[in-house]
Design an enzyme around this catalytic site. Sequence first.
Site, PDB file in Angstrom:
ATOM      1  N   LYS A 124     -28.306  24.888 -21.911  1.00  0.00           N
ATOM      2  CA  LYS A 124     -29.747  24.211 -22.736  1.00  0.00           C
ATOM      3  C   LYS A 124     -29.804  24.034 -24.103  1.00  0.00           C
ATOM      4  CE  LYS A 124     -31.076  24.252 -18.456  1.00  0.00           C
ATOM      5  NZ  LYS A 124     -32.173  25.191 -17.667  1.00  0.00           N
TER       6      LYS A 124
HETATM    7  C1  LIG Z   1     -32.520  25.590 -16.326  1.00  0.00           C
HETATM    8  C2  LIG Z   1     -33.852  25.358 -15.706  1.00  0.00           C
HETATM    9  C3  LIG Z   1     -34.811  26.276 -15.069  1.00  0.00           C
HETATM   10  C4  LIG Z   1     -34.258  27.771 -15.144  1.00  0.00           C
HETATM   11  O1  LIG Z   1     -33.971  28.237 -16.318  1.00  0.00           O
HETATM   12  P1  LIG Z   1     -33.159  29.741 -16.232  1.00  0.00           P
HETATM   13  O2  LIG Z   1     -33.556  30.044 -17.476  1.00  0.00           O
HETATM   14  O3  LIG Z   1     -31.577  29.453 -16.077  1.00  0.00           O
HETATM   15  O4  LIG Z   1     -33.880  30.560 -15.192  1.00  0.00           O
HETATM   16  C5  LIG Z   1     -36.024  25.977 -14.676  1.00  0.00           C
HETATM   17  N1  LIG Z   1     -36.431  24.797 -14.668  1.00  0.00           N
HETATM   18  C6  LIG Z   1     -35.598  23.610 -15.017  1.00  0.00           C
HETATM   19  C7  LIG Z   1     -35.829  22.220 -15.125  1.00  0.00           C
HETATM   20  C8  LIG Z   1     -34.439  23.917 -15.664  1.00  0.00           C
HETATM   21  O5  LIG Z   1     -33.326  22.868 -16.056  1.00  0.00           O
END
Ligand SMILES: *Cc1c(COP(=O)(O)O)cnc(C)c1O
Length: 395
Positions: A199
């Site tokens: 991210k």
């Molecule tokens: C990555 C992601 C999540 C989950 O995030 P984590 O930190 O890996 O639990 C939830 N929603 C979206 C849209 C994502 O891209």
Amino acid sequence: MATDANASPANAYIPYSCQTIEDEDVAAVVGALKSPFLTQGPEIPAFERAFAELHDIAHCIAVSNATAGLHIACLALGLGPGDRAWTVPNSFVASANCIRYCGAEADFVDIDPISRTMSVAALAEKLAAAESSGELPKIVIPVDFAGMPSDMPAIRTLADRYGFKIVEDASHAVGASLDGNMVGSAWADITVFSFHAVKIVTTAEGGLCATDDAGLAQRMRLLASHGITRDRDLMEEPVPGDWYYEQVLLGYNYRMTDLQAALGRSQLARLPSMQARRESLVNRYNRLLADMPLKLPSARPNAVSAHHLYVVEIDPAGTSATRASLFARLREAGIGVNVHYIPIHLQPYYQRLGFKPGDYPAAEAYYANAVSLPLYPRLSEESQDRVARELAVAL
Ligand SMILES: *Cc1c(COP(=O)(O)O)cnc(C)c1O
């Protein structure tokens, strides 16, 4: 993936995403590692404050990941068995799974094919139908796909009219804004961010729940840490001594660690420069790919995207290439393309709950042609040129 395109030979593998770890990040983590606190120390509140300031939100609660954050956001808003909550099919499964964790019924609202976020027209139509049948949702979870804020002012207007709460899944959208308001600061009841390694900024695994509502913040803090409090104002029994704590509800161990928060705070300090680099790469892609049979991402007016993903859709009218052929060709050429997302309602688990192909035509049509191209701050211009050349060959 650890491949650094800057330092790599011309044929090196280019991942679709890659974290940026600088010496100062390493120093921050080592500092926390050598401190007396590995888990619940001063780095967590410092990270929460830095994030709150940057996003102009009153309360931030760092958690173990965004999936956990979505779960406690729904719980804090009272979602439970017999309730309904809606999200979009074009997201990671966690956006819908949080509803199921609470024992509630998950349903979906199709996307707008231009923004690829929740269609406000589809939402309005579904709400009108749900009102007549007495099946209104308690929560709606728009997803800021690829870093572009959802149409939050319109969704807020519908929330006020129909009485649902908004949990904005801003996992892609750290640092994004709409109409001059930072994501999370203006329209949602709770906004959830992810700091997974792919991210915008990372804590390895990590997430954060943000809200301007002090009561919701207090509830999410309890839920993230076993439902345990040391705050005497929240206790129900007489306090026998300083050792005393109380569990006042059923919570979880969803806490972030101090090591992760130290990394997060160090990363956050570089958000503006990383953001500028993503933006410049996106503008470059827009120029390089302009004449190819591709539908490129579009911008929402008055929005600043976090540019988490750069997704192109193959235009079947302009090429005989398919998503499968393009994907295979680029992977063979050492280019780490990906697909975001397989519509959630088509996952076997959700099909067993009654969803089926054809339920959300816009999300399905988007998915049929979508390919995510490499995008991360350290992607070099040479590597980006290589992606464009390989795309031209594959199309
Ligand atoms: C990555 C992601 C999540 C989950 O995030 P984590 O930190 O890996 O639990 C939830 N929603 C979206 C849209 C994502 O891209």
